[in-house]
Design a protein around this motif. Sequence first.
Motif, PDB file in Angstrom:
ATOM      1  N   TYR A  19      -1.792  27.387 -29.883  1.00  0.00           N
ATOM      2  CA  TYR A  19      -1.422  28.745 -30.280  1.00  0.00           C
ATOM      3  C   TYR A  19      -0.579  29.449 -29.221  1.00  0.00           C
ATOM      4  CZ  TYR A  19      -4.652  28.192 -34.156  1.00  0.00           C
ATOM      5  OH  TYR A  19      -5.270  27.754 -35.292  1.00  0.00           O
ATOM      6  N   ALA A  20      -0.876  29.206 -27.962  1.00  0.00           N
ATOM      7  CA  ALA A  20      -0.142  29.874 -26.889  1.00  0.00           C
ATOM      8  C   ALA A  20       1.347  29.538 -26.935  1.00  0.00           C
ATOM      9  CB  ALA A  20      -0.729  29.488 -25.531  1.00  0.00           C
ATOM     10  N   ARG A  21       1.663  28.302 -27.283  1.00  0.00           N
ATOM     11  CA  ARG A  21       3.067  27.870 -27.334  1.00  0.00           C
ATOM     12  C   ARG A  21       3.638  27.860 -28.759  1.00  0.00           C
ATOM     13  NH1 ARG A  21       0.669  24.413 -23.484  1.00  0.00           N
ATOM     14  NH2 ARG A  21       1.571  24.662 -21.414  1.00  0.00           N
ATOM     15  N   GLY A  22       2.796  28.191 -29.734  1.00  0.00           N
ATOM     16  CA  GLY A  22       3.257  28.183 -31.124  1.00  0.00           C
ATOM     17  C   GLY A  22       3.636  26.791 -31.598  1.00  0.00           C
ATOM     18  N   THR A  23       2.821  25.798 -31.205  1.00  0.00           N
ATOM     19  CA  THR A  23       3.153  24.402 -31.500  1.00  0.00           C
ATOM     20  C   THR A  23       2.000  23.721 -32.233  1.00  0.00           C
ATOM     21  OG1 THR A  23       4.480  24.315 -29.488  1.00  0.00           O
ATOM     22  CG2 THR A  23       3.853  22.209 -30.450  1.00  0.00           C
ATOM     23  N   LEU A  24       2.355  22.860 -33.146  1.00  0.00           N
ATOM     24  CA  LEU A  24       1.391  22.025 -33.857  1.00  0.00           C
ATOM     25  C   LEU A  24       1.686  20.579 -33.496  1.00  0.00           C
ATOM     26  CD1 LEU A  24      -0.707  21.305 -36.081  1.00  0.00           C
ATOM     27  CD2 LEU A  24       1.178  21.469 -37.731  1.00  0.00           C
TER      28      LEU A  24
END
Length: 124
Positions: A19-24
């Motif tokens: 979530y911190a980097r907006g990555t899945l």
Amino acid sequence: MQGNIGTSVLERFHCTFDYARGTLWLEPGARFGQHEAFTRSGLWFTRWAGVVIVYGVVKGSPAEDAGFKVEDVLRAVNGRAIDRWTPEELDRLLRDGSPGTVVKLRFERELEERTVELTLADVL
């Protein structure tokens, strides 16, 4: 880039959300190599007001080959009246049935009843 990924795709992976980097992050899971469930008849239908109406016919599918069109109304499957089938039973037969299974369908179009046979196949 933004978009939606359905659960039928996500369930094939081990998913890590950063979530911190907006990555899945996606890593192949146990179901990664399995074929996507898709209608083997080529019919998309819905039950409305007590009838089953075709709302989609997949191009190049057994349903298209049998002559189905949007707004056809299913009346019977394998000689059994449509109101005696649950939605789950219809899905199991028409979507999940084994390739090569022959299904007899009676339907109505513009007040004329027709009966056809189609052979289930992997459409995609």
